[in-house]
Design a protein around this motif. Structure first.
Motif, PDB file in Angstrom:
ATOM      1  N   UNK A  22     -42.684 -99.085  14.160  1.00  0.00           N
ATOM      2  CA  UNK A  22     -42.536-100.100  15.207  1.00  0.00           C
ATOM      3  C   UNK A  22     -41.183 -99.961  15.898  1.00  0.00           C
ATOM      4  N   UNK A  23     -40.133 -99.722  15.107  1.00  0.00           N
ATOM      5  CA  UNK A  23     -38.786 -99.599  15.676  1.00  0.00           C
ATOM      6  C   UNK A  23     -38.663 -98.392  16.585  1.00  0.00           C
ATOM      7  N   UNK A  24     -39.394 -97.336  16.257  1.00  0.00           N
ATOM      8  CA  UNK A  24     -39.323 -96.102  17.045  1.00  0.00           C
ATOM      9  C   UNK A  24     -40.576 -95.919  17.884  1.00  0.00           C
ATOM     10  N   UNK A  25     -41.148 -97.016  18.332  1.00  0.00           N
ATOM     11  CA  UNK A  25     -42.385 -96.931  19.111  1.00  0.00           C
ATOM     12  C   UNK A  25     -42.166 -96.072  20.351  1.00  0.00           C
ATOM     13  N   UNK A  26     -42.975 -95.058  20.475  1.00  0.00           N
ATOM     14  CA  UNK A  26     -42.879 -94.137  21.607  1.00  0.00           C
ATOM     15  C   UNK A  26     -43.731 -94.684  22.742  1.00  0.00           C
ATOM     16  N   UNK A  27     -43.196 -94.746  23.952  1.00  0.00           N
ATOM     17  CA  UNK A  27     -43.971 -95.278  25.086  1.00  0.00           C
ATOM     18  C   UNK A  27     -45.347 -94.629  25.191  1.00  0.00           C
ATOM     19  N   UNK A  28     -46.368 -95.462  25.296  1.00  0.00           N
ATOM     20  CA  UNK A  28     -47.733 -94.954  25.433  1.00  0.00           C
ATOM     21  C   UNK A  28     -48.378 -94.571  24.122  1.00  0.00           C
TER      22      UNK A  28
END
Length: 386
Positions: A22-28
């Motif tokens: 969640x912290x490193x959620x990549x766009x898309x």
């Protein structure tokens, strides 16, 4: 860089793993996760699973077969199980043994550095292992030679010393020390029999109408169904079908087939198709696969569903025979006259994955402890895969 470990099967996640994603959620990239029910003490560290996309690929697997989490945020951002793979650890009576999973292409092809050259990395990976499996304890005081015949600690130590001499013996004269691991497994079996009142104690199957050869074939048939289902990605049954195996043993069929559907082959056809001696690279792969289970103590006792020592050794012999039978089936199915290393790689990878997913019931374990210890069967089944 094959991406095979990032395909099809979901990855178990800890709460920390979920927070990292969640912290490193990549766009898309909306990572599909699913909350896991707590099914066993062994898996209690895991709260969710990282599900795969419709095409079977992990959402973070790039077209270049690399992890996007790793590439953008570093190795520590990956789920714990991804960081642990392909290293495995087992708690043997003499300490922790580090080994590797043959679901890994690098392991299958024997690439990379020796484990003995990776001490610090192994220590780091073992810390992850301990965090993921804090409840994993292996009580070797319950080990048995045969079901119902206890293996004392003194016997266990003595047998292990002798097993080490057998496995690590190196001689150009096969009459002094066999070079093939399958022959060394047979020597281990004979050594274990020395702890029994008689060789006859290993023959525990009641008198059946089926001749011994048919019993052998039926045991292999049901092990094949367990380890090589028609669709390994969708099959969700990980237990031996012991009830149907027992029914067939009693019904005494005239012919036994391996596989199903268009790929169904009779044992008589397979026996009449000699495989012969495999190329060194092929036999080396099979030997390494079996050896790692011996070295890691993952073939009997608490290392493998509390099977007895005799059943565990003979289970490995059956796996060797099954692999060779699958190679024969592959040649018949494809019309190929010889075997490529990558043909064998997929057979061993499937077997490793199924062994990892195995969930033997008490009935299945009891059935294997009756059927597998037979020394006569262990001596016979090799002829099915020559």
């Amino acid at each position: 860089g094959c991406g095979n470990c990032c395909l099809s099967w979901p990855v178990p996640l800890t709460e920390r793993d979920v927070k990292e994603i969640v912290a490193h959620q990549i766009p898309g990239q909306n990572a599909p996760t699913r909350r896991l029910p707590v099914t066993s003490a062994k898996m209690q560290a895991f709260t969710h699973s990282l599900e795969k996309r419709a095409d079977g690929r992990c959402i973070f697997l790039t077209q270049a077969n690399r992890c996007e989490l790793h590439a953008q945020f570093g190795e520590a951002s990956k789920p714990s199980m991804c960081r642990l793979f392909p290293y495995t650890f087992s708690l043997a009576p003499d300490g922790v043994r580090a080994s590797v999973s043959f679901a890994s292409t690098g392991v299958l092809l024997n690439t990379g550095h020796l484990l003995s050259e990776q001490t610090e990395l192994l220590r780091e990976r073992y810390e992850i292992f301990q965090q993921l499996f804090p409840q994993l304890h292996m009580d070797w005081s319950l080990a048995q030679i045969l079901d119902g015949i206890t293996l004392t600690q003194a016997q266990l130590q003595s047998i292990q010393r002798d097993f080490n001499e057998i496995v690590y013996a190196d001689s150009s004269d096969p009459s002094v020390a066999p070079t093939k691991l399958v022959d060394k497994l047979k020597q281990m079996s004979y050594r274990a029999v020395n702890e029994l009142p008689s060789r006859a104690a290993t023959e525990r199957v009641p008198q059946l109408e089926s001749p011994p050869e048919i019993v052998d074939q039926l045991v292999l048939k049901y092990l094949d169904k367990l380890y090589f289902p028609a669709n390994v990605f969708s099959e969700d049954k990980f237990d031996l079908d012991i009830q149907n195996l027992m029914r067939e043993l009693v019904s005494a069929p005239d012919t036994v087939h391996l596989g199903a559907g268009d790929k169904r082959r009779s044992f008589s056809d397979l026996v009449n198709m000699p495989l012969g001696r495999l190329e060194n690279s092929l036999q080396d792969l099979i030997d390494r696969f079996l050896y790692c289970r011996v070295f890691s103590w993952l073939y009997f006792g608490p290392g493998f569903y509390h099977l007895s020592l005799m059943a565990g050794i003979h289970h490995l012999l059956h796996l060797e025979v099954l692999i060779r039978l699958k190679l024969k089936c592959f040649m018949l199915d494809t019309g190929k006259s010889d075997i490529d290393l990558f043909d064998l790689v997929e057979i061993v990878r499937t077997l490793e994955r199924r062994l990892t997913q195995l969930q033997l019931s008490g009935q299945a374990k009891a059935g294997l402890d009756v059927l597998l210890p037979s020394l006569d069967r262990a001596e016979r089944i090799g002829t099915l895969a020559q």
